[in-house]
Motif scaffolding. Structure first.
Motif, mmCIF file in Angstrom:
data_model
loop_
_atom_site.group_PDB
_atom_site.id
_atom_site.type_symbol
_atom_site.label_atom_id
_atom_site.label_comp_id
_atom_site.label_asym_id
_atom_site.label_seq_id
_atom_site.Cartn_x
_atom_site.Cartn_y
_atom_site.Cartn_z
ATOM 1 N N PRO A 52 0.836 -1.206 0.000
ATOM 2 C CA PRO A 52 0.000 0.000 0.000
ATOM 3 C C PRO A 52 0.870 1.256 0.000
ATOM 4 C CG PRO A 52 -0.099 -1.078 2.142
ATOM 5 C CD PRO A 52 0.708 -1.956 1.234
ATOM 6 N N SER A 53 0.335 2.299 -0.582
ATOM 7 C CA SER A 53 1.089 3.556 -0.637
ATOM 8 C C SER A 53 1.160 4.160 0.763
ATOM 9 C CB SER A 53 0.408 4.534 -1.592
ATOM 10 O OG SER A 53 -0.829 4.939 -1.038
ATOM 11 N N LEU A 54 1.996 5.167 0.919
ATOM 12 C CA LEU A 54 2.169 5.827 2.218
ATOM 13 C C LEU A 54 0.858 6.482 2.670
ATOM 14 C CD1 LEU A 54 4.077 6.627 4.503
ATOM 15 C CD2 LEU A 54 4.620 8.691 3.219
ATOM 16 N N ALA A 55 0.117 7.073 1.733
ATOM 17 C CA ALA A 55 -1.166 7.695 2.067
ATOM 18 C C ALA A 55 -2.156 6.659 2.575
ATOM 19 C CB ALA A 55 -1.731 8.406 0.854
ATOM 20 N N GLU A 56 -2.166 5.478 1.968
ATOM 21 C CA GLU A 56 -3.062 4.423 2.427
ATOM 22 C C GLU A 56 -2.631 3.881 3.777
ATOM 23 O OE1 GLU A 56 -2.767 1.822 -0.885
ATOM 24 O OE2 GLU A 56 -4.446 2.738 -1.948
ATOM 25 N N GLN A 57 -1.330 3.849 4.047
ATOM 26 C CA GLN A 57 -0.831 3.378 5.337
ATOM 27 C C GLN A 57 -1.219 4.341 6.460
ATOM 28 O OE1 GLN A 57 3.385 2.879 5.045
ATOM 29 N NE2 GLN A 57 3.248 1.123 3.665
ATOM 30 N N LEU A 58 -1.191 5.638 6.177
ATOM 31 C CA LEU A 58 -1.475 6.641 7.203
ATOM 32 C C LEU A 58 -2.944 7.021 7.291
ATOM 33 C CD1 LEU A 58 1.577 9.003 6.623
ATOM 34 C CD2 LEU A 58 1.315 7.230 8.356
ATOM 35 N N SER A 59 -3.768 6.455 6.446
ATOM 36 C CA SER A 59 -5.185 6.805 6.419
ATOM 37 C C SER A 59 -5.908 6.260 7.641
ATOM 38 C CB SER A 59 -5.831 6.243 5.148
ATOM 39 O OG SER A 59 -7.216 6.445 5.208
ATOM 40 N N TYR A 60 -6.772 7.073 8.218
ATOM 41 C CA TYR A 60 -7.594 6.672 9.361
ATOM 42 C C TYR A 60 -9.005 6.275 8.922
ATOM 43 C CZ TYR A 60 -4.097 8.588 12.503
ATOM 44 O OH TYR A 60 -2.952 8.827 13.193
ATOM 45 N N LEU A 61 -9.208 6.133 7.646
ATOM 46 C CA LEU A 61 -10.535 5.887 7.114
ATOM 47 C C LEU A 61 -11.123 4.573 7.619
ATOM 48 C CD1 LEU A 61 -12.598 7.106 5.216
ATOM 49 C CD2 LEU A 61 -11.600 5.783 3.369
ATOM 50 N N GLU A 62 -10.332 3.540 7.703
ATOM 51 C CA GLU A 62 -10.825 2.220 8.097
ATOM 52 C C GLU A 62 -10.750 1.979 9.593
ATOM 53 O OE1 GLU A 62 -12.341 0.356 5.921
ATOM 54 O OE2 GLU A 62 -11.874 1.799 4.355
ATOM 55 N N ASN A 63 -10.103 2.865 10.347
ATOM 56 C CA ASN A 63 -9.974 2.674 11.793
ATOM 57 C C ASN A 63 -11.317 2.892 12.486
ATOM 58 O OD1 ASN A 63 -7.321 2.333 11.263
ATOM 59 N ND2 ASN A 63 -6.599 4.131 12.373
ATOM 60 N N PRO A 64 -11.575 2.158 13.576
ATOM 61 C CA PRO A 64 -12.831 2.376 14.313
ATOM 62 C C PRO A 64 -12.823 3.755 14.989
ATOM 63 C CG PRO A 64 -11.415 0.849 15.484
ATOM 64 C CD PRO A 64 -10.762 1.129 14.156
ATOM 65 N N ARG A 65 -14.001 4.308 15.188
ATOM 66 C CA ARG A 65 -14.134 5.631 15.807
ATOM 67 C C ARG A 65 -14.749 5.442 17.198
ATOM 68 N NH1 ARG A 65 -15.879 6.495 10.299
ATOM 69 N NH2 ARG A 65 -14.248 7.686 9.253
ATOM 70 N N PRO A 66 -13.913 5.349 18.233
ATOM 71 C CA PRO A 66 -14.440 5.068 19.571
ATOM 72 C C PRO A 66 -15.189 6.251 20.182
ATOM 73 C CG PRO A 66 -12.098 5.463 19.684
ATOM 74 C CD PRO A 66 -12.468 5.449 18.224
ATOM 75 N N PHE A 67 -14.996 7.464 19.663
ATOM 76 C CA PHE A 67 -15.662 8.629 20.231
ATOM 77 C C PHE A 67 -17.110 8.747 19.782
ATOM 78 C CE2 PHE A 67 -13.330 9.868 16.460
ATOM 79 C CZ PHE A 67 -14.294 10.491 15.700
ATOM 80 N N LYS A 68 -17.522 7.976 18.801
ATOM 81 C CA LYS A 68 -18.909 8.012 18.338
ATOM 82 C C LYS A 68 -19.704 6.925 19.046
ATOM 83 C CE LYS A 68 -18.666 10.025 13.792
ATOM 84 N NZ LYS A 68 -19.108 9.887 12.422
ATOM 85 N N ASN A 69 -20.861 7.282 19.528
ATOM 86 C CA ASN A 69 -21.726 6.337 20.213
ATOM 87 C C ASN A 69 -22.450 5.500 19.168
ATOM 88 O OD1 ASN A 69 -23.531 4.975 21.781
ATOM 89 N ND2 ASN A 69 -24.442 6.787 22.720
ATOM 90 N N PRO A 70 -22.251 4.196 19.152
ATOM 91 C CA PRO A 70 -22.920 3.364 18.139
ATOM 92 C C PRO A 70 -24.432 3.273 18.357
ATOM 93 C CG PRO A 70 -21.704 1.993 19.675
ATOM 94 C CD PRO A 70 -21.381 3.414 20.023
#
Length: 158
Positions: free
Chosen positions: A23-41
């Motif tokens: 994966p490119s450096l931008a894809e490695q540093l992307s937070y797009l796929e990381n879970p968002r713990p601050f949002k209430n599901p």
């Protein structure tokens, strides 16, 4: 940034063997796929709206006043008191009558209309700051008298 859910096609080498592409450096540093713990599901947006427009508030207030007057009239009839055309005042948003304020009365500058923390001892004119005071010192006695009359004070200017 690729759209969510986008997956790249794996590149196939010219010799026919598939080599995994890093994966490119931008894809490695992307937070797009990381879970968002601050949002209430379990968060669900409330559809109940508490605010009302002015027309609704005034209509509700008039209805409340009418019901209160009717209730008082019925109480008086049951207790045997005479029911004349006399009406008791009920405090509402639309009523003007209010008790006097407990705060001290504000004073305003006779020249500018701004809040006046100072009063000229010689002329009794109220002023906002020192530039207005200098203007007041240069006023004639008749001009000072006119300013005081506009405020409603009839004092003798020395």
């Amino acid at each position: 940034m690729p759209p969510k859910g986008f997956q790249r096609k794996k590149a196939i080498a010219s010799d026919g063997t598939s080599t995994p592409q890093l994966p490119s450096l931008a894809e490695q540093l992307s937070y797009l796929e990381n879970p968002r713990p601050f949002k209430n599901p379990n968060y669900a947006r409330k559809t109940f709206r508490r605010s009302k427009n002015l027309k609704a508030v005034l209509t509700q207030e008039r209805e409340r006043e009418r019901a209160e007057r009717e209730r008082r009239r019925l109480e008086k009839m049951e207790s045997g008191m005479e029911v004349d055309g006399e009406e008791e005042d009920i405090q509402t948003y639309t009523s003007i009558e209010a008790p006097p304020s407990l705060l001290p009365q504000k004073h305003y500058c006779d020249i500018t209309g701004l809040e006046a923390p100072y009063t000229d001892p010689a002329t009794k004119l109220r002023y906002h700051d020192k530039s207005i005071y200098e203007l007041i010192k240069g006023l004639s006695a008749s001009a000072v008298k006119d300013y005081l009359a506009a405020r409603g004070v009839n004092s003798i200017v020395k």
